[in-house]
Scaffold this motif. Structure first.
Motif, PDB file in Angstrom:
ATOM      1  N   VAL A   1      43.475  44.362  37.782  1.00 42.00           N
ATOM      2  CA  VAL A   1      44.843  44.568  37.302  1.00 42.00           C
ATOM      3  C   VAL A   1      45.849  44.209  38.394  1.00 42.00           C
ATOM      4  N   ILE A   2      45.574  44.633  39.618  1.00 37.97           N
ATOM      5  CA  ILE A   2      46.488  44.357  40.733  1.00 37.97           C
ATOM      6  C   ILE A   2      46.553  42.862  41.009  1.00 37.97           C
ATOM      7  N   SER A   3      45.390  42.198  40.995  1.00 39.73           N
ATOM      8  CA  SER A   3      45.363  40.766  41.293  1.00 39.73           C
ATOM      9  C   SER A   3      46.175  39.972  40.269  1.00 39.73           C
ATOM     10  N   ARG A   4      46.042  40.353  38.998  1.00 42.30           N
ATOM     11  CA  ARG A   4      46.808  39.668  37.964  1.00 42.30           C
ATOM     12  C   ARG A   4      48.293  39.971  38.079  1.00 42.30           C
ATOM     13  N   ALA A   5      48.610  41.205  38.419  1.00 45.32           N
ATOM     14  CA  ALA A   5      50.013  41.598  38.545  1.00 45.32           C
ATOM     15  C   ALA A   5      50.692  40.850  39.687  1.00 45.32           C
ATOM     16  N   VAL A   6      50.009  40.764  40.835  1.00 49.17           N
ATOM     17  CA  VAL A   6      50.589  40.082  41.998  1.00 49.17           C
ATOM     18  C   VAL A   6      50.738  38.589  41.708  1.00 49.17           C
ATOM     19  N   SER A   7      49.706  37.999  41.100  1.00 46.20           N
ATOM     20  CA  SER A   7      49.754  36.578  40.759  1.00 46.20           C
ATOM     21  C   SER A   7      50.878  36.291  39.764  1.00 46.20           C
ATOM     22  N   SER A   8      51.032  37.169  38.781  1.00 41.94           N
ATOM     23  CA  SER A   8      52.094  36.990  37.780  1.00 41.94           C
ATOM     24  C   SER A   8      53.475  37.173  38.398  1.00 41.94           C
ATOM     25  N   LEU A   9      53.597  38.144  39.312  1.00 33.12           N
ATOM     26  CA  LEU A   9      54.868  38.359  39.994  1.00 33.12           C
ATOM     27  C   LEU A   9      55.257  37.124  40.791  1.00 33.12           C
ATOM     28  N   TYR A  10      54.279  36.555  41.480  1.00 30.87           N
ATOM     29  CA  TYR A  10      54.562  35.351  42.264  1.00 30.87           C
ATOM     30  C   TYR A  10      55.039  34.221  41.347  1.00 30.87           C
ATOM     31  N   CYS A  11      54.336  33.996  40.259  1.00 30.30           N
ATOM     32  CA  CYS A  11      54.707  32.921  39.332  1.00 30.30           C
ATOM     33  C   CYS A  11      56.097  33.147  38.745  1.00 30.30           C
TER      34      CYS A  11
END
Length: 453
Positions: free
Chosen positions: A148-158
């Motif tokens: 969940v964290i990895s997807r959240a951080v990746s999505s935030l960056y995008c």
């Protein structure tokens, strides 16, 4: 003096961030990579021919875009108005010492650039069309173990990159310069600039690479020749100016002429901020573009980025030195007119020439970031991200086209700071995945005719 309460507040945050957080993070991580790699950036810069040969060998039989074309696409995003216009604001507000801190940030930051491209190349995936997807949106997912964290951080960056990809500050500067130089209604100039920007930015990395490969080499060569000519005419003053650059980097600079004076912290903040902005250090933009390379070895492609940062810093240095040797930094003059005013003292028809120069410099950066922002939007929303981003880009460019240049720069500076922190967090967590070993920096074996370096 700032009169808008909102932008005064944002300016205070921006100043604090780059004086303490931004500078510390960039230099600290850059120093870490420099010590760990035993000053790898110097080894790479000392062997440009070996780097080129290694990249050529690594790209044989690979899928994607020529490594040198994606390199120029990368340079097209780095080398632009940040090097000609925005970097001048560091001197006009922070004094000559800001140039020293720009050098410091660029030197150590070059290995941050290397790291993000290395990770982008290492963890890239095939896009199904003889190309690749790579960059922070992918390696950030590797940096954080929790799904969940990895997807959240990746999505935030995008999300942040998609917003940042609409480069409003450079669009404002280019439109202002063209409006002053071309005797046409401003709405026609704005519409034309918007049309060619959308065409170049939404053509993908391949179109960006083709355009940048044509425009960037002559632009860089011509601009450097003109700067060297002006600096050469003031060569007797150059040693004293460079001494002033180093001295004022640590002591600040007293008020002189129209210059209000500055402190060491102001010079440090502005020099670092402009180095990060003009060189895109830690932003991750370069990683997305250069991951499209045909090169198969992450290290060889990443080495090209060190030359890119060096080129960017060189052009920034030339721009600043032109303003310093001509004394224009002491005069109250808008940053977008400083270099142009300096050129006008030595060359004819400068207004037309600078309009063309600034258009080329700004255009390549505009389409580079738009292409990367569109790719980030597609990553977030594969089905309809392209269409939404298309609409957002048009509306944002039009809405911000009348924004004050300094306000636009503040907005982009703060956005870049947030993106940089997100990306550098992932790079730090993946630091042991990065290798600084390459055949291209090894001494050529002696006594073996025809051996590879």
């Amino acid at each position: 003096m700032c009169t808008d309460p909102l932008f005064c507040f944002l300016g205070v945050i921006d100043s604090f961030y780059w004086s303490y957080i931004g500078f510390t993070v960039v230099v600290a991580i850059g120093i870490y990579f420099t010590i760990r790699s035993k000053f790898y950036q110097l080894k790479v810069l000392a062997h440009p021919i070996r780097t080129i040969k290694a990249v050529q060998k690594s790209s044989e039989g690979g899928d994607g875009i020529s490594p040198f074309r994606v390199y120029f696409a990368s340079v097209g995003g780095m080398v632009g108005l940040g090097n000609i216009v925005i970097v001048i604001t560091s001197v006009s507000m922070g004094g000559p010492g800001s140039l020293f801190w720009l050098w410091v940030a660029a030197f150590f930051g070059s290995l941050i650039k290397y790291a993000e491209i290395y990770l982008g190349m290492k963890f890239r995936i095939d896009d199904g069309h003889e190309g690749h997807h790579g960059g922070p949106m992918i390696y950030l997912q590797r940096a954080f173990k929790h799904k969940v964290i990895s997807r959240a951080v990746s999505s935030l960056y995008c999300f942040l990159l998609a917003i940042y990809g609409v480069e409003i500050s450079q669009f404002v500067v280019v439109s202002d310069v063209l409006t002053d130089a071309i005797p046409l209604p401003s709405y026609l100039i704005l519409g034309g600039l918007l049309a060619v920007t959308i065409y170049g930015g939404f053509g993908g990395i391949r179109r960006l690479a083709n355009i940048s490969t044509v425009l960037m080499p002559p632009f860089i060569v011509v601009y450097l020749i003109l700067c060297i000519y002006i600096i050469g005419l003031h060569i007797a003053d150059l040693p004293f100016i460079l001494l002033d650059v180093v001295r004022s980097a640590f002591t600040g600079h007293a008020a002189v002429g129209g210059f209000a004076g500055s402190s060491m912290m102001m010079a440090l903040q502005l020099g670092t901020q402009r180095a990060v902005y003009s060189g895109d250090l830690g932003i991750g933009y370069d990683s997305i573009i250069q991951s499209e390379s045909k090169a198969r070895d992450p290290g060889t492609q990443a080495c090209l980025s060190i030359f890119g940062v060096a080129t960017d810093a060189l052009i920034c240095t030339m721009s600043v030195l032109v303003v310093l040797v001509t004394g224009l930094w002491k005069i109250e003059i808008e940053a977008c007119h400083a270099v142009s005013h300096a050129f006008s003292q030595f060359f004819p028809h400068t207004d037309i020439f600078m309009a063309v120069l600034i258009f080329i410099a700004g255009y390549t950066t505009l389409i580079a970031y738009l292409a990367v922002g569109e790719k980030a939007a597609r990553w977030l929303f594969p089905k309809w991200g392209h269409r939404v981003y298309y609409a957002y880009a048009i509306l944002a460019f039009i809405a911000f086209s009348q924004l004050n240049q300094c306000h636009a720069i503040t907005v982009m500076s703060l956005s870049g700071g947030l993106i940089m922190l997100t990306n550098l967090t992932g790079i730090w967590k993946l630091r042991y995945e990065i290798s600084f070993e390459s055949k291209l920096v090894q001494p050529k074996p002696r006594g073996k005719v025809g051996s590879e370096s």
